[in-house]
Design an enzyme around this catalytic site. Sequence first.
Site, PDB file in Angstrom:
ATOM      1  CD1 TRP A 101      -2.004  -2.267   1.874  1.00 39.43           C
ATOM      2  CD2 TRP A 101      -2.873  -1.429  -0.004  1.00 39.43           C
ATOM      3  NE1 TRP A 101      -2.946  -3.150   1.422  1.00 39.43           N
ATOM      4  CE2 TRP A 101      -3.496  -2.667   0.280  1.00 39.43           C
ATOM      5  CE3 TRP A 101      -3.255  -0.729  -1.144  1.00 39.43           C
ATOM      6  CZ2 TRP A 101      -4.490  -3.207  -0.546  1.00 39.43           C
ATOM      7  CZ3 TRP A 101      -4.246  -1.273  -1.967  1.00 39.43           C
ATOM      8  CH2 TRP A 101      -4.841  -2.498  -1.658  1.00 39.43           C
ATOM      9  CG  ASP A 173      -3.320   3.612   4.277  1.00 37.99           C
ATOM     10  OD1 ASP A 173      -4.391   3.419   4.892  1.00 37.99           O
ATOM     11  OD2 ASP A 173      -3.006   2.993   3.232  1.00 37.99           O
ATOM     12  CE  LYS A 197      -8.710  -3.577   3.395  1.00 35.11           C
ATOM     13  NZ  LYS A 197      -7.628  -2.681   3.039  1.00 35.11           N
TER      14      LYS A 197
HETATM   15  C1  LIG Z   1      -7.098  -2.170   1.797  1.00 34.12           C
HETATM   16  C2  LIG Z   1      -6.085  -1.113   1.961  1.00 34.12           C
HETATM   17  C3  LIG Z   1      -5.986  -0.038   1.061  1.00 34.12           C
HETATM   18  C4  LIG Z   1      -6.866   0.082  -0.147  1.00 34.12           C
HETATM   19  O1  LIG Z   1      -8.141   0.402   0.235  1.00 34.12           O
HETATM   20  P1  LIG Z   1      -9.340   0.705  -0.778  1.00 34.12           P
HETATM   21  O2  LIG Z   1     -10.369   1.194   0.165  1.00 34.12           O
HETATM   22  O3  LIG Z   1      -9.681  -0.589  -1.447  1.00 34.12           O
HETATM   23  O4  LIG Z   1      -8.885   1.738  -1.730  1.00 34.12           O
HETATM   24  C5  LIG Z   1      -5.046   0.930   1.314  1.00 34.12           C
HETATM   25  N1  LIG Z   1      -4.242   0.868   2.373  1.00 34.12           N
HETATM   26  C6  LIG Z   1      -4.287  -0.153   3.257  1.00 34.12           C
HETATM   27  C7  LIG Z   1      -3.366  -0.160   4.433  1.00 34.12           C
HETATM   28  C8  LIG Z   1      -5.218  -1.165   3.079  1.00 34.12           C
HETATM   29  O5  LIG Z   1      -5.277  -2.182   3.962  1.00 34.12           O
END
Ligand SMILES: *Cc1c(COP(=O)(O)O)cnc(C)c1O
Length: 362
Positions: A101, A173, A197
């Site tokens: 990511w 993030d 998540k």
């Molecule tokens: C799943 C995830 C993403 C991507 O997320 P989307 O909502 O599908 O764009 C980005 N960063 C992390 C840490 C993730 O676990």
Amino acid sequence: MRAHNFSAGPAGLPLEALEQARDELLDFEGTGMSILEQSHRDAPYAAVHAEVQSLIRELTGAPESHDVLLLQGGASLQFAMVPMNFLRRGKSADYLMTGVWSDKALVEAQLVGNARIAGSTLRADGRYTSIPRTEQISLDPSAAYVHLTSNNTVFGTQWHRYPDTGKVPLVADFSSDFLSRPVDVSRFKLIYAGAQKNLGPAGLTIVLVDREWAREGRQDIPTMLRYRTHSEADSLYNTPPTLSIYLTRNVLRWLKAQGGTAAMAARNADKAQRLYAALEGCGDFYRVPVGREDRSVMNVVFTLGDASLEKPFLIGARAARLIGLKGHRLAGGMRASLYNAVSPADVDALVDYVKDFARRNG
Ligand SMILES: *Cc1c(COP(=O)(O)O)cnc(C)c1O
């Protein structure tokens, strides 16, 4: 009977949150309509919107200086929005690389402007199995911001102490560990997290951003991509994802009733510790590629010493209603995601299976 759901995302939700949605689906609070069918400008939805914002503020302890934005487009759109708003010409941004990511976040920043790698634990085999140590990080004191990925969903690592970036704004993030433990939000100028998540259903992206910083962002970009737009409109510039926000409200109420992030952190640490201990307690039948100090509490990544046993492991797991254990294709092996909604009893079932499978096949 509900499955033991260890999916990485979209992931399991607390049963109470789903039951409440079921009970309220046809008639939300006496309105004779579901929440899905109501105007986002009317009072019933407005109350849901405000409750989600205030619960997030309360549960994260986000200071008054920060806005709680309810956006769409996933964390992936944040990879682009952050540099579009804050990476001005003549400036550079620092990225700390710890997995898939952060790789994607860096690619987007480099499409917008000048972004550099300020620390990376990429290995020669293309994997990441650790978090950069202080001496592996070299920050640019005049960077526009520093970006990191709090929890690495694919490779199973997690920052347990965030780096000190001095006066340089820190952006993170938090998609896969948002509200999993107490975090000092005031250290970050901006935090973002896709809901699917650890928080709610897909379709909602949470952004906590310092209001003044958001309003200083570039204005010569499309309206929907400016943080300022959403800050000024209280995340009601256009139609928000009302169903996702409503379900997230139910999850946040559940989280608060559980005792908030402090209680969740203790419960999550115990869940992860028990699973890691079970894996390590089976000799070299299982392998955990990540060292103890960098292991994720949310995503437990492991392989089987004998790779030919992976398929039977997954088939047997499914038969025991243990779902979502196949690792990400880039990491291989197995991954058990232990987000807030995964109960200690779910982990008990997995621990029993892990031990039993090793006993029968070792
Ligand atoms: C799943 C995830 C993403 C991507 O997320 P989307 O909502 O599908 O764009 C980005 N960063 C992390 C840490 C993730 O676990």
